[in-house]
Structure formats: structure tokens, C-alpha cells
Design a protein around this motif. Sequence first.
Motif, PDB file in Angstrom:
ATOM      1  N   UNK A  39       0.838  -1.194   0.000  1.00  0.00           N
ATOM      2  CA  UNK A  39       0.000   0.000   0.000  1.00  0.00           C
ATOM      3  C   UNK A  39       0.878   1.251   0.000  1.00  0.00           C
ATOM      4  N   UNK A  40       1.827   1.303   0.927  1.00  0.00           N
ATOM      5  CA  UNK A  40       2.751   2.421   1.020  1.00  0.00           C
ATOM      6  C   UNK A  40       3.962   2.013   1.844  1.00  0.00           C
ATOM      7  N   UNK A  41       5.079   2.695   1.622  1.00  0.00           N
ATOM      8  CA  UNK A  41       6.289   2.432   2.399  1.00  0.00           C
ATOM      9  C   UNK A  41       7.193   3.654   2.305  1.00  0.00           C
ATOM     10  N   UNK A  42       7.962   3.899   3.341  1.00  0.00           N
ATOM     11  CA  UNK A  42       8.913   4.998   3.288  1.00  0.00           C
ATOM     12  C   UNK A  42       9.648   5.164   4.601  1.00  0.00           C
ATOM     13  N   UNK A  43      10.726   5.963   4.555  1.00  0.00           N
ATOM     14  CA  UNK A  43      11.538   6.192   5.742  1.00  0.00           C
ATOM     15  C   UNK A  43      10.985   7.338   6.591  1.00  0.00           C
ATOM     16  N   UNK A  44      11.376   7.342   7.848  1.00  0.00           N
ATOM     17  CA  UNK A  44      11.131   8.518   8.670  1.00  0.00           C
ATOM     18  C   UNK A  44      12.093   9.617   8.206  1.00  0.00           C
ATOM     19  N   UNK A  45      11.774  10.845   8.506  1.00  0.00           N
ATOM     20  CA  UNK A  45      12.582  11.970   8.028  1.00  0.00           C
ATOM     21  C   UNK A  45      14.033  11.876   8.474  1.00  0.00           C
ATOM     22  N   UNK A  46      14.265  11.333   9.657  1.00  0.00           N
ATOM     23  CA  UNK A  46      15.643  11.222  10.155  1.00  0.00           C
ATOM     24  C   UNK A  46      16.380   9.992   9.625  1.00  0.00           C
ATOM     25  N   UNK A  47      15.735   9.231   8.754  1.00  0.00           N
ATOM     26  CA  UNK A  47      16.329   8.050   8.104  1.00  0.00           C
ATOM     27  C   UNK A  47      16.792   6.975   9.090  1.00  0.00           C
ATOM     28  N   UNK A  48      16.085   6.834  10.206  1.00  0.00           N
ATOM     29  CA  UNK A  48      16.427   5.766  11.145  1.00  0.00           C
ATOM     30  C   UNK A  48      15.438   4.609  11.087  1.00  0.00           C
ATOM     31  N   UNK A  49      14.217   4.881  10.641  1.00  0.00           N
ATOM     32  CA  UNK A  49      13.164   3.867  10.620  1.00  0.00           C
ATOM     33  C   UNK A  49      12.498   3.832   9.254  1.00  0.00           C
ATOM     34  N   UNK A  50      11.896   2.682   8.945  1.00  0.00           N
ATOM     35  CA  UNK A  50      11.084   2.522   7.752  1.00  0.00           C
ATOM     36  C   UNK A  50       9.713   2.028   8.204  1.00  0.00           C
ATOM     37  N   UNK A  51       8.664   2.510   7.544  1.00  0.00           N
ATOM     38  CA  UNK A  51       7.300   2.139   7.862  1.00  0.00           C
ATOM     39  C   UNK A  51       6.617   1.720   6.574  1.00  0.00           C
ATOM     40  N   UNK A  52       5.883   0.615   6.615  1.00  0.00           N
ATOM     41  CA  UNK A  52       5.155   0.172   5.442  1.00  0.00           C
ATOM     42  C   UNK A  52       3.804  -0.415   5.808  1.00  0.00           C
ATOM     43  N   UNK A  53       2.887  -0.363   4.850  1.00  0.00           N
ATOM     44  CA  UNK A  53       1.584  -0.995   4.994  1.00  0.00           C
ATOM     45  C   UNK A  53       1.415  -1.948   3.816  1.00  0.00           C
ATOM     46  N   UNK A  54       1.085  -3.171   4.126  1.00  0.00           N
ATOM     47  CA  UNK A  54       0.894  -4.226   3.135  1.00  0.00           C
ATOM     48  C   UNK A  54      -0.521  -4.775   3.252  1.00  0.00           C
TER      49      UNK A  54
END
Length: 89
Positions: A39-54
Amino acid sequence: MTKYVMWGSYCEDVLEKRSRYRQAHLDGLAAQKESGVLITIGPTKDLTKVFGIYEAEDESTVRQLIEADPYWQNGIWTEYDVREWIQAF
């Protein structure tokens, strides 16, 4: 189909380390998006985490997709967690 959220972590110096794997990573994500599983995926602004929805048949399918990604296979993503998600709104 069930929805799942994924939270993961990036390695140190991600911008430098990801460069050789980035195009294959993006191509794979585009194929997942096209198929409807991502559905969507991307990093947090500080580039420490990634979040996705499947959206997939089961959690195993999501884990297989994550573990087949060049970022996981080459240590760009260092850990991840997948949880079944109930979308309220």
C-alpha cells in the motif's frame, strides 16, 4: 485480505551504504505496489526507521517480501517487525 504494518530500522550511514542496492530496491517496491500487496512504504525523516503498509493473504507473505528485498539482504534494513493491522478509518 488482511492489512499489515511493518516497522524497521536502517543501518548507520544509510545514504552511503544503500546506493548500490537502491534501484533494485525501488524496482521491487514498484512491482509490489503494482500487484496491490504494497500500500505504502517509506523512511522517517531522520532516516532511522522505515514504515510500510501491506495487504496480503497472511503475515508469512509480507515477511517473505521484506526478506527478499535487497535492503534486507544487504543489511540496509537491520531489523523489522510485522503486525496485523485493523484499519479503523
